[in-house]
Design a protein around this motif. Sequence first.
Motif, PDB file in Angstrom:
ATOM      1  N   GLU A   1       1.826  16.345   0.212  1.00 44.06           N
ATOM      2  CA  GLU A   1       1.125  16.402  -1.063  1.00 44.06           C
ATOM      3  C   GLU A   1       1.501  15.256  -1.996  1.00 44.06           C
ATOM      4  OE1 GLU A   1      -1.268  18.643  -1.744  1.00 44.06           O
ATOM      5  OE2 GLU A   1      -0.980  19.251   0.350  1.00 44.06           O
ATOM      6  N   GLU A   2       2.377  14.362  -1.544  1.00 44.20           N
ATOM      7  CA  GLU A   2       2.858  13.287  -2.400  1.00 44.20           C
ATOM      8  C   GLU A   2       2.322  11.936  -1.942  1.00 44.20           C
ATOM      9  OE1 GLU A   2       7.095  13.268  -2.606  1.00 44.20           O
ATOM     10  OE2 GLU A   2       7.227  15.255  -3.518  1.00 44.20           O
ATOM     11  N   THR A   3       2.245  11.020  -2.892  1.00 47.64           N
ATOM     12  CA  THR A   3       1.953   9.623  -2.589  1.00 47.64           C
ATOM     13  C   THR A   3       3.160   8.792  -3.009  1.00 47.64           C
ATOM     14  OG1 THR A   3      -0.431   9.912  -2.904  1.00 47.64           O
ATOM     15  CG2 THR A   3       0.428   7.667  -3.036  1.00 47.64           C
ATOM     16  N   TRP A   4       3.740   8.063  -2.058  1.00 40.37           N
ATOM     17  CA  TRP A   4       4.953   7.294  -2.310  1.00 40.37           C
ATOM     18  C   TRP A   4       4.609   5.819  -2.431  1.00 40.37           C
ATOM     19  CZ3 TRP A   4       8.158   9.739   2.262  1.00 40.37           C
ATOM     20  CH2 TRP A   4       8.415  11.091   1.964  1.00 40.37           C
ATOM     21  N   ARG A   5       5.001   5.213  -3.544  1.00 35.61           N
ATOM     22  CA  ARG A   5       4.795   3.781  -3.716  1.00 35.61           C
ATOM     23  C   ARG A   5       5.772   3.005  -2.833  1.00 35.61           C
ATOM     24  NH1 ARG A   5       4.363   2.618 -10.086  1.00 35.61           N
ATOM     25  NH2 ARG A   5       3.899   0.498  -9.323  1.00 35.61           N
TER      26      ARG A   5
ATOM     27  N   THR B   1       0.830  -1.202   0.000  1.00 33.59           N
ATOM     28  CA  THR B   1       0.000   0.000   0.000  1.00 33.59           C
ATOM     29  C   THR B   1       0.870   1.260   0.000  1.00 33.59           C
ATOM     30  OG1 THR B   1      -1.665  -1.189   1.273  1.00 33.59           O
ATOM     31  CG2 THR B   1      -1.833   1.205   1.225  1.00 33.59           C
ATOM     32  N   PRO B   2       0.588   2.220  -0.873  1.00 33.91           N
ATOM     33  CA  PRO B   2       1.371   3.456  -0.896  1.00 33.91           C
ATOM     34  C   PRO B   2       1.233   4.235   0.416  1.00 33.91           C
ATOM     35  CG  PRO B   2       0.052   3.227  -2.886  1.00 33.91           C
ATOM     36  CD  PRO B   2      -0.441   2.196  -1.928  1.00 33.91           C
TER      37      PRO B   2
ATOM     38  N   ARG C   1       0.897   8.084   1.933  1.00 25.01           N
ATOM     39  CA  ARG C   1       0.626   9.493   1.656  1.00 25.01           C
ATOM     40  C   ARG C   1       1.505  10.341   2.559  1.00 25.01           C
ATOM     41  NH1 ARG C   1      -1.219  12.489  -2.547  1.00 25.01           N
ATOM     42  NH2 ARG C   1      -2.055  14.494  -1.797  1.00 25.01           N
ATOM     43  N   GLN C   2       2.314  11.219   1.952  1.00 30.57           N
ATOM     44  CA  GLN C   2       3.232  12.059   2.716  1.00 30.57           C
ATOM     45  C   GLN C   2       3.101  13.482   2.199  1.00 30.57           C
ATOM     46  OE1 GLN C   2       5.866  10.269   4.910  1.00 30.57           O
ATOM     47  NE2 GLN C   2       5.541  12.204   5.923  1.00 30.57           N
TER      48      GLN C   2
ATOM     49  N   ASP D   1       7.018   9.879  -7.242  1.00 22.19           N
ATOM     50  CA  ASP D   1       6.554   9.758  -8.618  1.00 22.19           C
ATOM     51  C   ASP D   1       7.706   9.624  -9.606  1.00 22.19           C
ATOM     52  OD1 ASP D   1       3.937   9.901  -7.800  1.00 22.19           O
ATOM     53  OD2 ASP D   1       3.730  12.046  -8.215  1.00 22.19           O
TER      54      ASP D   1
END
Length: 238
Positions: free
Chosen positions: A145-149, A139-140, A142-143, A172
């Motif tokens: 404004e970013e979403t980290w895979r 599961t990614p 959320r940090q 990204d």
Amino acid sequence: MNELLASVLRAHGGLERWETFGEVMATVVSGGELLDRKAPQSPEPRRVTVGTKAQTSLITPFGAADKLARFTPSRVTVEALDGKVLTERKNPRDHFGGHDLDTPWDPLDRAYFGGYTQWIYLNTPFALALPGVTVEEETPLRQGEETWRALRVTFPPTIVSHSPVQKFFFGDDFLLRRQDYTLDIAGGGYVANYAFDLSGSNGLLIPNRRRAYLCDGNYQVLKDRLLIWIDYADIKFS
């Protein structure tokens, strides 16, 4: 190969390029709560050399200008510059049984910790493609404004690290953002290790700064608990 890992390796310069090198060298300055508690050290820069395929490291100076520390998973030594072994420990991981965050380290404990941490930090993410390492996307995170895979990584017994299972997070652009683990040699505390200022060295991207924070049981960062800070300079593959 896992699709996310393949993209990550390309973004950091390519596995094929990394495989042409045998070692990584860097100048390191470090500190933080963990080292203050465990083994206070002098602030001068140290030169670290780690292998790429084999898990080895050499740290100099170590404790004094005329000493160095040498690490493998099965043995650590403190040596004179001429190679004379001053003290050694076989099966060094066994020496950490029962330790917590406040248990003092002796020089060989510190050599072991420094050896394996610098190996994994200077070889990430390429070490994730070594034989015996398994990865799967999770599961990614959320940090801001970013979403980290996320990649859940399981290391084989032949590779020692903070913990056998860790998570690595990528932005990204597929570049490393964070590494989560339990600090098994210090009681198993939860740690989030952030990577900053990735820059090129021999065509490969490596973080120039790392900041590792203690977390609660859900890996929520305790911002006033900076366990380790590390600044790198002069990173070079050879």
